[in-house]
Design an enzyme around this catalytic site. Structure first.
Site, PDB file in Angstrom:
ATOM      1  N   GLU A 447      75.155-101.990  56.284  1.00  0.00           N
ATOM      2  CA  GLU A 447      76.484-102.765  55.509  1.00  0.00           C
ATOM      3  C   GLU A 447      77.065-102.194  53.711  1.00  0.00           C
ATOM      4  O   GLU A 447      77.739-103.141  53.039  1.00  0.00           O
ATOM      5  CB  GLU A 447      76.669-103.802  55.614  1.00  0.00           C
ATOM      6  N   GLU A 522      72.988-104.598  63.572  1.00  0.00           N
ATOM      7  CA  GLU A 522      72.892-106.179  63.788  1.00  0.00           C
ATOM      8  C   GLU A 522      73.784-107.061  64.014  1.00  0.00           C
ATOM      9  O   GLU A 522      75.158-106.458  63.931  1.00  0.00           O
ATOM     10  CB  GLU A 522      73.202-106.197  61.945  1.00  0.00           C
TER      11      GLU A 522
END
Length: 853
Positions: A447, A522
């Site tokens: 991220e 994820e």
């Protein structure tokens, strides 16, 4: 043969000490000795240290007091490594919940006296540190010899210039763990193992063997062994020879090699340089490493200098093929294997971050029972022992490097180190891990905020280039959460595209880049508390949180996240997706969303509506004293107890296992006559529900139904029973019943026999039961633990994210009927260990363990 300059070495001062001296004839050419025992530790810089900064650390004239061999450390605490000072607490409400409400930051010193045999004169002596949190600096006998700032890296310092064979030596290590440097609990201290390594001047470099299997058929496998040889302080004429042996399940090698390559052509190496030599061997009828049968081999590399053996190194590896196909997903040994993965942070609950092999093994055993076959090491390089276990037990691993690059997520995080250290850190990680058959991909980031920058992809390209330079046998990937990262250049940098929380976009990404393999890097981030259920039950994922707990109907998730069901649908609708890594396998310390009192990371959204909702949530949080110290994301709670979600994943990931799991529990005296929805997780395709013998209807699973629901059940005490069918045949059943009051305790240890090595653990569960031995689901009785025999109770827990009692306490309230005690053996002392648990109004119970030398 390729001649290359020394790389990834830690700065060392001076020249080799007696590097030309003769080596004793009976001395092994290489020794790797545990260096964990017998340290002294103190928090903070001692009085009179003055201001210590990077420049002073490296100044030979600085004479930092605690680094000097004559410094008086008698008052310092004695301990063995690995050690996490943060887990010792105390918990404090005013500490950030985001990092576990524990004191993990600050300065810490470790010192150790040790004697080197006189026969070590002429040898190289290294200190290998698997992980120290963080900004480590190392001295030997008062001389600075190097360090490493990244707390998750494994690294080496050369002690040779200042080590004194035949005499007392002192190693001193200073750590400086800055606050505001982590988004989760990082721990503090030398929390992984430390090794003393001794070699001849001509030896295999650290992480100097790299084994690949470029061609594999059922008849033969080609095995390539690349060896990097160092020659310190002298010129050498080097040859290598390789033998390959089959390993059994215990890691013992077979009596005879299955392949052998005699000495290579001689290679001249000038002093203080390295040479790379490669040998190719053929293994007939190879036994392939797979998830189901994790067969391993070992390559034994022998180095000679002018005919004299100077080093022997063993490198375990596996023979297998692993590729990602854009249409079929992950292909292992020619067969599609869906990734049934979980993300894992590095703490081990009540034990903190101090590495323990048995604690890791227990986690993997529980995950394997659920059907897990893959681990993502979020968001950092793992302990070496995790990869060893994955190799042996049959898990594949997504090996991750960084949580941020140049743009920070916290004021003092890795972005301060990135420019100077990212190449060293990434190369060290890949060199350490690249011979593990379990590792299937390198993740260069999680991220990363640069995803949203016009030229952010260029930095990703640089990291990918570094990774491919070290290993071209595995794809490079990253965990992308920015919607546009699938279209703005990042998708052309990686070999394998990982998307976080975007099951509805899988089809769009595949249509835009059909050449690119895709997986859920994820997923879900569903939140729940074990044994907690709130009413009314809602499919609105923002509902279901109250009293600092989260309902276990598994329908609640943060704004960015989804239920497991939504991710399952995304994969089923798009069968080209290689699989998923669920956030998370276990609860972990820190990040107690939605009760996070330092949740500014919630603003890390790209969608304006999500940003607005997160900002409102954050404003609300800041007005409340949040007690939570651990996450709610885990499929298994912090103590290792299964949440309901465990069975939802087991039903999907183990479709051939007859299983059924009903929820909620059936102790609701306050709900008599009220609607109390019932959910069933099962691997069957049809089920009938009965309440006190009366049918409440038979339901058949639809094509995108991942749970069976009876949402209009009216509560009455008694027995709830599900009878499950599969393809028309009786398959499984489950029952929940209204129990009596707490009347007895039950004790169960995960293992009866332990090793008396001072490291082995038993995890002992106490269950609060009624007179018939049934768990009483809403019980919170106070449990007291006592241990007799050669061991100690190192921690207790109950899985309650709001419990701020020290983990070292020998008392613990049960949380919804369960509590845990962790017992450790004493080194060199075998015998019986007897653990006693007691609670008011109930007879004490005992369990006996056998600790064997």
């Amino acid at each position: 043969m390729t001649l290359i300059p020394r790389s990834l070495s830690i700065i060392a001062c001076g020249v080799a000490l007696l590097c030309g001296a003769a080596q004793a004839a009976d001395m092994p050419v290489r020794e790797r000795l545990s260096f964990d025992a017998g340290w002294r530790f103190a928090k903070g810089d001692p009085a009179g240290s003055g201001q210590i900064d990077d420049a002073r650390l490296k100044d030979p004239a600085a004479a930092i007091p605690a680094a000097q061999p004559g410094f008086d450390d008698a008052a310092w605490r004695k301990l063995d490594l690995p050690h996490d000072w943060g887990i010792e607490g105390p918990f404090k409400q005013e500490y950030p919940g985001e990092t576990g409400k524990l004191p993990w930051w600050g300065v810490g010193w470790y010192r150790k006296h040790f004697t080197l045999p006189a026969g070590d004169a002429g040898r190289r002596v290294y200190l290998d540190i698997d992980g120290a949190m963080s900004h480590a600096a190392v001295w030997v006998n008062g001389h600075y010899v190097g360090g490493w700032p990244y707390g998750y890296a494994s690294w080496r310092v050369d002690l040779t210039p200042y080590a004194k064979p035949g005499s007392d030596n002192v190693v001193a290590i200073r750590l400086d763990n800055p606050p505001d440097s982590s988004r989760w609990y990082p721990g503090g201290g030398i929390y992984r193992n430390v090794w003393l390594v001794k070699t001849a001047p001509v030896h295999v470099a650290q992480y100097g063997t790299f084994v690949t299997t470029p061609q594999v058929t059922k008849d033969a496998a080609t095995v390539s062994v690349q060896t990097t040889v160092e020659s310190d302080g002298q010129a050498a004429q080097v040859q290598v020879a390789t033998e390959i042996y089959l390993l059994d399940a215990a890691g013992k090698r077979g009596a005879a090699p299955v392949a052998r390559q005699t000495a290579s052509a001689p290679a001249k190496v000038v002093a203080d340089r390295e040479a790379q030599l490669t040998q190719t061997l053929t293994v007939p009828q190879p036994r392939l490493w797979s998830i189901a049968t994790p067969q391993r081999y070992v390559a034994v590399t022998t180095v000679t200098d002018n005919g004299k053996v100077t080093d022997v190194v063993e490198t375990p590896f596996g023979i297998r093929t692993a590729v990602f196909d854009p249409a079929r997903g992950f292909i292992l040994n020619g067969k599609r294997v869906p990734l049934q993965g979980v993300c894992m942070h590095h703490d081990m609950g009540a034990l903190g971050t101090a590495i323990n092999v048995r604690a890791l093994e227990r986690q993997l055993e529980l995950l394997r029972e659920m059907g897990t076959n893959a681990i993502r090491t979020s968001h950092n390089p793992p302990a070496p022992e995790l990869l060893d276990l994955a190799d042996r037990m049959g898990f594949v691993v997504l090996d991750e490097a960084f949580d941020m690059w140049q743009i920070p997520k916290k004021p003092n995080d890795y972005h301060l180190l990135f420019d100077a250290w990212h190449e060293k850190d990434l190369r060290a990680q890949i060199r350490r891990d690249r011979s593990h058959p379990s590792v299937i991909a390198w993740s260069i980031g999680n991220e990363i905020p640069e995803q949203g920058k016009p030229e952010g992809w260029k930095l990703a390209a640089r990291l990918a280039e570094i990774a491919r330079g070290e290993d071209r046998t595995r794809p490079v990937t990253m965990a992308d959460n920015h919607v546009d990262s699938a279209y703005n250049g990042f998708q052309n940098v990686v070999d394998l595209f990982g998307y976080n929380y975007k099951p509805g976009l899988y089809g769009k990404v595949h249509a835009a880049a059909p050449y690119l393999p895709l997986f859920g890097s994820e997923t879900a981030s569903t939140i729940s508390s074990r044994g907690e259920y709130f009413f009314p039950v809602s499919d609105d994922k923002s509902k279901g949180a109250a009293n600092f707990q989260v309902s276990s109907y598994d329908l609640t998730a943060p704004p960015w996240a989804t239920t497991p069901d939504a991710e399952f649908k995304g994969q089923d609708d798009n069968p080209f997706v290689a699989g998923e890594f669920v956030w998370t396998g276990f609860d972990y310390l820190g990040e107690p969303t939605p009760y996070n009192d330092d949740a500014s990371n919630l603003l890390n959204f790209t969608d304006p509506a999500q940003q607005a909702r997160a900002a409102q949530e954050l404003a609300t949080m800041k007005k409340i004293a949040m007690p939570s110290r651990s996450s709610y994301f885990g499929i298994i709670d912090l103590a290792g107890f299964k949440k309901d979600r465990f069975y939802l994943y087991q039903a999907r990931w183990r479709p051939d296992l007859p299983m059924a799991h009903l929820l909620p529990h059936w102790n609701w005296p306050e709900r008599v006559g009220q609607v109390t929805p019932v959910h069933l997780y099962t691997s069957g395709d049809e089920a009938e529900l009965f309440l006190n013998g009366k049918s409440l209807g038979r339901k058949k699973r639809g094509p995108r139904d991942y749970r069976l629901r009876w949402d209009d059940v009216v509560y009455q005490p008694g027995t709830l029973k599900a009878v499950v069918y599969n393809h028309g045949k009786r398959w499984a059943e489950d029952t929940v019943a209204t129990t009596g009051k707490p009347a007895r305790l039950l004790l169960a240890a995960d293992r009866a026999k332990l090793a008396a090595d001072g490291k082995d653990l038993a995890f002992v569960t106490v269950t609060v039961a009624d007179k018939d031995g049934r768990l009483v689901p809403r019980s919170h009785d106070r449990i007291t633990f006592k241990l007799s025999g050669p061991g100690e109770i190192v921690a207790t827990d109950n899985g309650d994210a709001t419990n701020l009692e020290p983990f070292q306490s020998h008392e613990r309230n049960a949380f919804n009927g369960l509590a845990l005690a962790i017992v450790k053996t004493r080194a060199g002392e075998g015998g019986k260990l007897t653990l006693t648990a007691s609670a008011d109004g109930m007879a004490p119970v005992q369990v006996t363990l056998d600790s064997q030398p």
